[in-house]
Design a protein around this motif. Structure first.
Motif, PDB file in Angstrom:
ATOM      1  N   ARG A 168      40.234  33.069  39.621  1.00  0.00           N
ATOM      2  CA  ARG A 168      40.441  31.922  40.515  1.00  0.00           C
ATOM      3  C   ARG A 168      41.216  30.809  39.801  1.00  0.00           C
ATOM      4  O   ARG A 168      42.084  30.161  40.394  1.00  0.00           O
ATOM      5  N   ILE A 169      40.890  30.588  38.542  1.00  0.00           N
ATOM      6  CA  ILE A 169      41.590  29.559  37.768  1.00  0.00           C
ATOM      7  C   ILE A 169      43.070  29.900  37.642  1.00  0.00           C
ATOM      8  O   ILE A 169      43.943  29.044  37.823  1.00  0.00           O
ATOM      9  N   ALA A 170      43.359  31.153  37.338  1.00  0.00           N
ATOM     10  CA  ALA A 170      44.754  31.571  37.171  1.00  0.00           C
ATOM     11  C   ALA A 170      45.537  31.419  38.469  1.00  0.00           C
ATOM     12  O   ALA A 170      46.692  30.955  38.457  1.00  0.00           O
ATOM     13  N   LYS A 171      44.933  31.788  39.572  1.00  0.00           N
ATOM     14  CA  LYS A 171      45.617  31.682  40.865  1.00  0.00           C
ATOM     15  C   LYS A 171      45.955  30.230  41.187  1.00  0.00           C
ATOM     16  O   LYS A 171      47.056  29.916  41.655  1.00  0.00           O
ATOM     17  N   ARG A 172      45.015  29.335  40.898  1.00  0.00           N
ATOM     18  CA  ARG A 172      45.254  27.904  41.143  1.00  0.00           C
ATOM     19  C   ARG A 172      46.282  27.349  40.168  1.00  0.00           C
ATOM     20  O   ARG A 172      47.133  26.533  40.543  1.00  0.00           O
ATOM     21  N   ALA A 173      46.222  27.786  38.929  1.00  0.00           N
ATOM     22  CA  ALA A 173      47.144  27.282  37.907  1.00  0.00           C
ATOM     23  C   ALA A 173      48.595  27.650  38.210  1.00  0.00           C
ATOM     24  O   ALA A 173      49.524  26.905  37.861  1.00  0.00           O
TER      25      ALA A 173
END
Length: 255
Positions: free
Chosen positions: A82-87
């Motif tokens: 989820r963090i990577a997708k948002r980043a």
């Protein structure tokens, strides 16, 4: 409250919160800061806590070791996805330059790259470089140097020589630990030197780190907290840490 009861309560509170300042402990228990410091000194000798600048953290949060790449890749994997997708929303526009630090969270950003976005990408991560070779729109530069097996990242003078003359639009940085007082930190000297150079050469710094790393401190600080533009993390970050980071000018984005 007897001194022994207070010390037990102090240790319990630090364990629950992850970090407590001397000032906050003084107010919470209605004792002087000198008394708190004596309590912390005793608790540290007993192995219950570790003192850090201005306060204390649980004993197991201050460490000089790091797990291997494979172990880290499977830890909190859903949070990292989820963090990577948002980043990925902070990628520069077409024609821009981006630097990917080594790490299992930074590596998860690569599948989120648009396949038709022209980018110049620099990385010191062997796994990230391998993934990027499949994206035709990316001009890939792999930093040279010695490969650390534990992180699969290149480190040393070769990498530093290139980073010292670079200027990139965006850098995605991973970290072993993050705190307001100690900044971004990692256990290894060579890794710290490369990460420090990466932060320094970027116009915009995006740190990707799940909430378990917030409030922790490792041996070597490689960047002060004010050098971070955005921290992308998960919803489990506590409100105290989020407020403290905001007060230092860091935008905290929840994935």
């Amino acid at each position: 409250m007897y001194p022994e009861e207070r010390r037990q309560a102090v240790a319990t509170l630090i364990s629950q919160r992850g970090r407590m300042s001397v000032a906050d402990l003084s107010v919470t228990f209605g004792v002087t800061t000198e008394t708190v410091r004596r309590d912390l000194a005793l608790l540290e000798r007993l192995g219950h806590i570790r003192r850090v600048h201005g306060g204390a953290v649980p004993a197991n949060l201050l460490t000089v070791t790091e797990p291997g790449w494979a172990e880290r890749d499977h830890t909190r994997a859903e949070h990292k996805d989820r963090i990577a997708k948002r980043a990925a929303s902070y990628l520069p526009p077409a024609g821009g330059s981006v630097l990917f630090d080594s790490g299992t969270t930074t590596g998860r950003i690569i599948p989120e790259l648009p396949c038709d976005l022209d980018l110049t990408v620099i990385t010191n991560s062997v796994p990230i470089a391998a993934c990027l070779t499949a994206i035709n729109s990316v001009t890939l530069h792999m930093l040279g140097g010695r490969v650390r097996r534990v992180t699969q990242a290149t480190v040393g003078e070769e990498a530093l020589r290139v980073l010292n003359v670079l200027r990139v639009d965006v850098a995605f940085i991973g970290t072993n630990a993050l705190s307001v007082e100690h900044g971004l930190s990692t256990p290894d000297t060579d890794e710290a030197a490369v990460k420090r150079a990466m932060v320094r050469c970027a116009n915009f710094v995006v740190v990707v780190a799940d909430s378990s790393k917030v409030g922790r401190e490792h041996l070597l600080s490689f960047a002060p907290i004010h050098s971070v533009d955005i921290l992308v993390t998960d919803e489990e970050i506590n409100s105290t840490d989020r407020t403290s980071l905001h007060d230092q000018g860091v935008e905290v984005v929840i994935a």
